[in-house]
Design a protein around this motif. Sequence first.
Motif, PDB file in Angstrom:
ATOM      1  N   UNK A 142      10.812   1.714  12.957  1.00 23.55           N
ATOM      2  CA  UNK A 142       9.840   2.712  12.864  1.00 23.55           C
ATOM      3  C   UNK A 142      10.501   4.088  12.460  1.00 23.55           C
ATOM      4  N   UNK A 143      11.576   4.284  13.238  1.00 23.54           N
ATOM      5  CA  UNK A 143      12.423   5.575  13.136  1.00 23.54           C
ATOM      6  C   UNK A 143      12.891   5.441  11.559  1.00 23.54           C
ATOM      7  N   UNK A 144      13.599   4.362  11.437  1.00 26.35           N
ATOM      8  CA  UNK A 144      14.124   4.162   9.995  1.00 26.35           C
ATOM      9  C   UNK A 144      12.992   4.407   8.822  1.00 26.35           C
ATOM     10  N   UNK A 145      11.895   3.838   9.125  1.00 27.16           N
ATOM     11  CA  UNK A 145      11.126   4.101   7.944  1.00 27.16           C
ATOM     12  C   UNK A 145      10.668   5.565   7.855  1.00 27.16           C
ATOM     13  N   UNK A 188      11.245  10.522   4.749  1.00 31.06           N
ATOM     14  CA  UNK A 188      11.606  12.033   4.609  1.00 31.06           C
ATOM     15  C   UNK A 188      12.688  12.316   3.748  1.00 31.06           C
ATOM     16  N   UNK A 189      13.716  11.451   3.533  1.00 35.11           N
ATOM     17  CA  UNK A 189      14.703  11.653   2.442  1.00 35.11           C
ATOM     18  C   UNK A 189      14.381  11.345   1.113  1.00 35.11           C
ATOM     19  N   UNK A 190      13.518  10.983   0.861  1.00 39.40           N
ATOM     20  CA  UNK A 190      12.878  10.497  -0.644  1.00 39.40           C
ATOM     21  C   UNK A 190      12.421  11.765  -1.231  1.00 39.40           C
ATOM     22  N   UNK A 244      14.267  -4.331   1.271  1.00 39.12           N
ATOM     23  CA  UNK A 244      15.615  -4.125   1.081  1.00 39.12           C
ATOM     24  C   UNK A 244      16.169  -2.641   1.459  1.00 39.12           C
ATOM     25  N   UNK A 245      15.175  -1.754   1.350  1.00 39.57           N
ATOM     26  CA  UNK A 245      15.362  -0.293   1.566  1.00 39.57           C
ATOM     27  C   UNK A 245      15.515  -0.378   3.390  1.00 39.57           C
ATOM     28  N   UNK A 284       3.859   3.556   7.000  1.00 37.89           N
ATOM     29  CA  UNK A 284       3.596   3.707   8.628  1.00 37.89           C
ATOM     30  C   UNK A 284       2.067   3.614   8.644  1.00 37.89           C
ATOM     31  N   UNK A 285       1.340   2.990   9.471  1.00 33.97           N
ATOM     32  CA  UNK A 285      -0.029   3.121   9.801  1.00 33.97           C
ATOM     33  C   UNK A 285      -0.459   4.402  10.712  1.00 33.97           C
TER      34      UNK A 285
END
Length: 307
Positions: A23-26, A31-33, A46-47, A81-82
């Motif tokens: 969840x943190x990684x998503x 945010x980084x996109x 894969x991302x 994320x939901x």
Amino acid sequence: MTEDRSATDIFRLLADDTRVDILRAVAVAQYELEGVGSGAAELAFSEIYDHVDVENTSKLSYHLGELTGAYLRKSDDGYSLSHAGERIVRFILSGNYEQPESFGPEPVDGMCVFCGEGALEAKLSHQFFRIDCTACEQQVTGQPITPAQVRTRDGESLVQSVKLRSAEDARQIRRGMCPECGAQLSADVVAVPESPLPDADSFVVTSTCEECLREYNSPLTYSVVYHPASIAFHWDRGVDVTARGIWEFHEHVYEGRWTSEQTASDPEEYKVVLRYGDDAVRLYLDSAAMVVRTERVRGESGEFRQS
């Protein structure tokens, strides 16, 4: 789907470091996109794999399957994320599950609504920012506060953030929306004959959320301070009430410049008068504390403009 899952089942999904990391990684990857609003991007398998420390793709697939439906949504384009995932991951990232750092006691400007003294001190008490009067030893006001709010500010900056949040919450409550969960509030005006508040305002508005069980209480005069008619009236006189803390309004009630009264009983109607110099704004409320009409009064002549 989550319809058949209990709350215990839903929260049990987070009892695994890998799933919390997912969840943190998503959230971090979104945010980084560049050019993508928070929570809007869908990430390919894969991302996510590139952002999570997991042994192999099979284990990642398993954990994604467990999270999907509760904390993640899945489409042909990937995962996002939901609502629950969005809320819980922001809670995790901000560290709002931790205890807030200490603050105070620090002196703040304002008047005690109970004794009229200006001996106010602010401090943190558990999850609340509270102000006490050192003269009469009464609690003057209290406002929920988050650990992140305390951690990222200090001194006057923290006090200002409490004022801002208080004003925002009060505006939502006035519109019948729970600041905590967004559900509809029910409101009642209650007379408190033995109230410790000054006689100028012996009514309290109680707004209740039947969904998250939050209850919000406010003197009737304060319930309309952030109404557009009050904001405009005070702004025209050089006062920005949206930048003031509730405790900075106490002097108006204590000295009788702000008053409330019941003007009708069938149906119930109430009148709040907020005075500034020789001018005033009157706000008329129904039994649910909703403003039904307003008028400005100018000088002792009693001239007014109604809306």
